[in-house]
Design an enzyme around this catalytic site. Structure first.
Site, mmCIF file in Angstrom:
data_model
loop_
_atom_site.group_PDB
_atom_site.id
_atom_site.type_symbol
_atom_site.label_atom_id
_atom_site.label_comp_id
_atom_site.label_asym_id
_atom_site.label_seq_id
_atom_site.Cartn_x
_atom_site.Cartn_y
_atom_site.Cartn_z
ATOM 1 N N ARG A 120 0.793 -1.240 0.000
ATOM 2 C CA ARG A 120 0.000 0.000 0.000
ATOM 3 C C ARG A 120 0.821 1.284 0.000
ATOM 4 O O ARG A 120 0.315 2.363 0.299
ATOM 5 C CB ARG A 120 -0.975 0.047 1.180
ATOM 6 C CG ARG A 120 -2.025 -1.021 1.119
ATOM 7 C CD ARG A 120 -3.255 -0.612 1.899
ATOM 8 N NE ARG A 120 -4.246 -1.668 1.827
ATOM 9 C CZ ARG A 120 -4.274 -2.731 2.621
ATOM 10 N NH1 ARG A 120 -3.372 -2.851 3.576
ATOM 11 N NH2 ARG A 120 -5.192 -3.641 2.468
ATOM 12 N N LYS A 169 3.251 12.157 -10.457
ATOM 13 C CA LYS A 169 2.398 11.349 -11.346
ATOM 14 C C LYS A 169 3.165 10.086 -11.694
ATOM 15 O O LYS A 169 4.295 10.159 -12.187
ATOM 16 C CB LYS A 169 2.102 12.109 -12.644
ATOM 17 C CG LYS A 169 0.969 13.108 -12.556
ATOM 18 C CD LYS A 169 0.600 13.549 -13.967
ATOM 19 C CE LYS A 169 -0.386 14.684 -13.967
ATOM 20 N NZ LYS A 169 -0.695 15.128 -15.341
ATOM 21 N N GLU A 216 10.529 20.559 -23.485
ATOM 22 C CA GLU A 216 9.725 20.689 -22.255
ATOM 23 C C GLU A 216 10.202 21.890 -21.419
ATOM 24 O O GLU A 216 9.417 22.515 -20.712
ATOM 25 C CB GLU A 216 9.771 19.395 -21.427
ATOM 26 C CG GLU A 216 9.250 18.133 -22.159
ATOM 27 C CD GLU A 216 7.716 17.994 -22.195
ATOM 28 O OE1 GLU A 216 6.989 18.928 -21.782
ATOM 29 O OE2 GLU A 216 7.254 16.920 -22.660
ATOM 30 N N LYS A 247 7.863 23.888 -12.315
ATOM 31 C CA LYS A 247 6.982 22.729 -12.154
ATOM 32 C C LYS A 247 6.589 22.551 -10.689
ATOM 33 O O LYS A 247 5.430 22.284 -10.375
ATOM 34 C CB LYS A 247 7.634 21.454 -12.704
ATOM 35 C CG LYS A 247 6.730 20.244 -12.513
ATOM 36 C CD LYS A 247 6.671 19.274 -13.637
ATOM 37 C CE LYS A 247 5.588 18.246 -13.356
ATOM 38 N NZ LYS A 247 5.721 17.023 -14.156
ATOM 39 N N GLU A 249 -4.195 18.116 -10.708
ATOM 40 C CA GLU A 249 -4.600 18.641 -12.015
ATOM 41 C C GLU A 249 -6.092 18.933 -12.124
ATOM 42 O O GLU A 249 -6.787 18.448 -13.007
ATOM 43 C CB GLU A 249 -4.155 17.698 -13.146
ATOM 44 C CG GLU A 249 -4.137 18.410 -14.491
ATOM 45 C CD GLU A 249 -3.444 17.626 -15.608
ATOM 46 O OE1 GLU A 249 -2.376 17.048 -15.362
ATOM 47 O OE2 GLU A 249 -3.989 17.621 -16.712
ATOM 48 N N ARG A 294 -2.422 22.927 -13.303
ATOM 49 C CA ARG A 294 -1.415 21.953 -13.755
ATOM 50 C C ARG A 294 -1.620 21.575 -15.219
ATOM 51 O O ARG A 294 -0.683 21.195 -15.917
ATOM 52 C CB ARG A 294 -1.423 20.702 -12.854
ATOM 53 C CG ARG A 294 -0.285 19.729 -13.167
ATOM 54 C CD ARG A 294 -0.067 18.672 -12.079
ATOM 55 N NE ARG A 294 1.018 17.762 -12.421
ATOM 56 C CZ ARG A 294 1.519 16.847 -11.608
ATOM 57 N NH1 ARG A 294 1.046 16.710 -10.390
ATOM 58 N NH2 ARG A 294 2.510 16.063 -12.020
ATOM 59 N N ASN A 324 0.325 21.032 -20.202
ATOM 60 C CA ASN A 324 0.019 20.302 -21.431
ATOM 61 C C ASN A 324 0.100 21.191 -22.661
ATOM 62 O O ASN A 324 -0.318 20.789 -23.751
ATOM 63 C CB ASN A 324 -1.372 19.663 -21.352
ATOM 64 C CG ASN A 324 -1.400 18.549 -20.334
ATOM 65 O OD1 ASN A 324 -0.490 17.731 -20.284
ATOM 66 N ND2 ASN A 324 -2.422 18.531 -19.496
ATOM 67 N N HIS A 383 0.885 19.806 -25.968
ATOM 68 C CA HIS A 383 0.616 18.372 -25.865
ATOM 69 C C HIS A 383 -0.674 17.950 -26.561
ATOM 70 O O HIS A 383 -0.775 16.831 -27.053
ATOM 71 C CB HIS A 383 0.586 17.932 -24.403
ATOM 72 C CG HIS A 383 1.951 17.852 -23.781
ATOM 73 N ND1 HIS A 383 2.779 18.956 -23.661
ATOM 74 C CD2 HIS A 383 2.647 16.805 -23.259
ATOM 75 C CE1 HIS A 383 3.915 18.577 -23.079
ATOM 76 N NE2 HIS A 383 3.859 17.287 -22.823
ATOM 77 N N HIS A 410 0.099 15.053 -28.961
ATOM 78 C CA HIS A 410 -0.418 13.692 -28.813
ATOM 79 C C HIS A 410 -1.032 13.182 -30.112
ATOM 80 O O HIS A 410 -0.889 12.001 -30.460
ATOM 81 C CB HIS A 410 -1.459 13.628 -27.686
ATOM 82 C CG HIS A 410 -0.857 13.728 -26.319
ATOM 83 N ND1 HIS A 410 -1.530 14.265 -25.239
ATOM 84 C CD2 HIS A 410 0.366 13.370 -25.855
ATOM 85 C CE1 HIS A 410 -0.741 14.236 -24.173
ATOM 86 N NE2 HIS A 410 0.406 13.694 -24.522
ATOM 87 N N HIS A 429 8.582 12.002 -27.858
ATOM 88 C CA HIS A 429 7.490 12.771 -27.256
ATOM 89 C C HIS A 429 7.780 14.280 -27.249
ATOM 90 O O HIS A 429 6.965 15.084 -27.707
ATOM 91 C CB HIS A 429 7.212 12.257 -25.842
ATOM 92 C CG HIS A 429 6.305 13.142 -25.056
ATOM 93 N ND1 HIS A 429 4.959 13.224 -25.309
ATOM 94 C CD2 HIS A 429 6.563 14.022 -24.052
ATOM 95 C CE1 HIS A 429 4.417 14.112 -24.477
ATOM 96 N NE2 HIS A 429 5.375 14.603 -23.706
#
Ligand code: NAD
Ligand code: MG
Length: 346
Positions: A110, A132, A174, A212, A222, A226, A230, A233, A237, A250
């Protein structure tokens, strides 16, 4: 350089940007890495790191192994080595290793502690910070995961000396993202300085991480702000998807995506021609791709809806407002978007 991150629930940790220091852990430690990184840098890490009991689990290299099966491999190793709730995992690699190590740490009994030691520029400036974690499955990227913060992030720029040039560019994309969305002065600094210089790259990493960390401390899960990370992105994507994830890294797709988002910003009078050109020039300075030929604009538009961030069938765009500021909006008309896409179709 040390950047501290503090979350509203009291969680706090340091992000250190410096050569690794010798450190002893009075607990069982498992290093998670892959053959590429271990061949290059495991001896260096082991020279710095000692523990009550230390073992290494090596998982295959590649985004295609970022799945539940590999998580099982990591957990299996933890059970075989009888890790307890006080044990520690260390993610030693790029974003793929970081995301999976963090996820495995969130699951084992856990949740146990983990530390990020990111070795790619992209993971140093972005993936290793913010908690994340997760894996991909056949339904899409990063759709399974957890928020699980590391107890420390140790960024050693020395690892970048072995990183291929394209991977470096993907990380720089980035960095540019952080500057355009949140920090005008940093953007100007990037225009005036060369990131091939060791001191400069350290400064750029610290600035990015600071940005960040600030964003994540405002909005860990998010719910709003946040999502600004993106920027580039939403378009990126679709480009990655249309090219079957085998043409662009990416960060490279994000580079093109930022140029597209800027066209959208120009269309709604948020950005001037000159500002958009400055962003493009900065990307080109590091050979990051900025052009893409859209085969079918209607198809491209439909592909936006594959993104998990397009909630309720509305596409969320991050549009810069000048340089150093941005807006998250789902109010842009399809007509405007299509018109911008057409600029990339011939
Ligand atoms: P990656 O982890 O696949 O690393 C790229 C390649 O570089 C790999 O082959 C790796 O083995 C190799 N490598 C790593 N360090 C090296 C070094 N020092 N020298 C030479 N080669 C080295 O890719 P990445 O770009 O680091 O990370 C991408 C992943 O990060 C994606 O899965 C993405 O979803 C994730 N990500 C997560 C977050 C987050 O907030 N958690 C944010 C951004 C990206
Ligand atoms: Mg990204």
């Amino acid at each position: 350089m040390i950047v501290n991150i503090s979350l509203p629930d009291g969680t706090t940790y340091d992000i250190t940007i410096d050569r690794l220091k010798k450190e002893y852990f009075d607990r069982k430690v498992v290093v998670v890495t892959n053959p590429t990184i271990s061949a290059l840098h495991l001896d260096y890490l082991k020279d710095k790191l000692s523990a009550k009991e230390l073992s290494v689990v090596t998982i295959p290299d590649g985004e295609k192994y970022k799945n539940m099966q590999t998580i099982e491999t990591i957990l299996e190793h933890c059970f075989e080595n009888k890790l307890n709730r006080n044990s520690l995992l260390i993610a030693f690699g790029g974003g793929v290793i970081g995301d999976m190590t963090g996820f495995a740490a969130s699951l084992y009994q856990r949740g146990i502690d983990f530390i990020q030691v990111p070795t790619t520029l992209l993971s140093q400036v972005d993936a290793s910070v913010g908690g994340k974690t997760g894996v991909n499955n056949k339904y899409g990227k990063n759709l399974i995961g957890a928020f699980h913060q590391p107890i420390a992030v140790n960024i050693d720029p020395y690892f970048l000396t072995t990183l291929p040039k394209r991977e470096l560019g993907a990380g720089i994309a980035e960095i540019v993202k952080m500057a355009v969305t949140f920090n005008k002065d940093f953007f100007q600094w990037l225009e005036e300085n060369d990131l091939n210089d060791e001191e400069n790259i350290k400064t750029a990493i610290a600035k990015s991480v600071e940005t960040k960390a600030w964003v994540v401390s405002q909005d860990e899960k998010e719910k709003g702000l946040r999502a600004a990370l993106n920027y580039g992105h939403t378009f990126g994507h679709v480009i990655e998807n249309e090219t079957n994830y085998n043409t662009y890294l990416h960060g490279e797709a994000v580079g093109i995506g930022m140029v597209m988002a800027n066209e959208l910003a120009k269309k709604i009078a948020y950005m001037s021609d000159e500002e958009a050109l400055r962003v493009k020039k900065l990307l080109e300075k590091y050979d990051i791709p900025t052009t893409y030929k859209i085969a079918d604009v209607e198809d491209f538009y439909e592909h936006f809806f594959l993104d998990k961030k397009s909630l309720d069938n509305r596409i969320k765009f991050i549009v810069p407002k000048g340089i150093g500021n941005c807006e998250i909006t789902d109010k842009i008309s399809k007509e405007d978007v299509i018109e911008v896409l057409k600029r990339f179709s011939n």
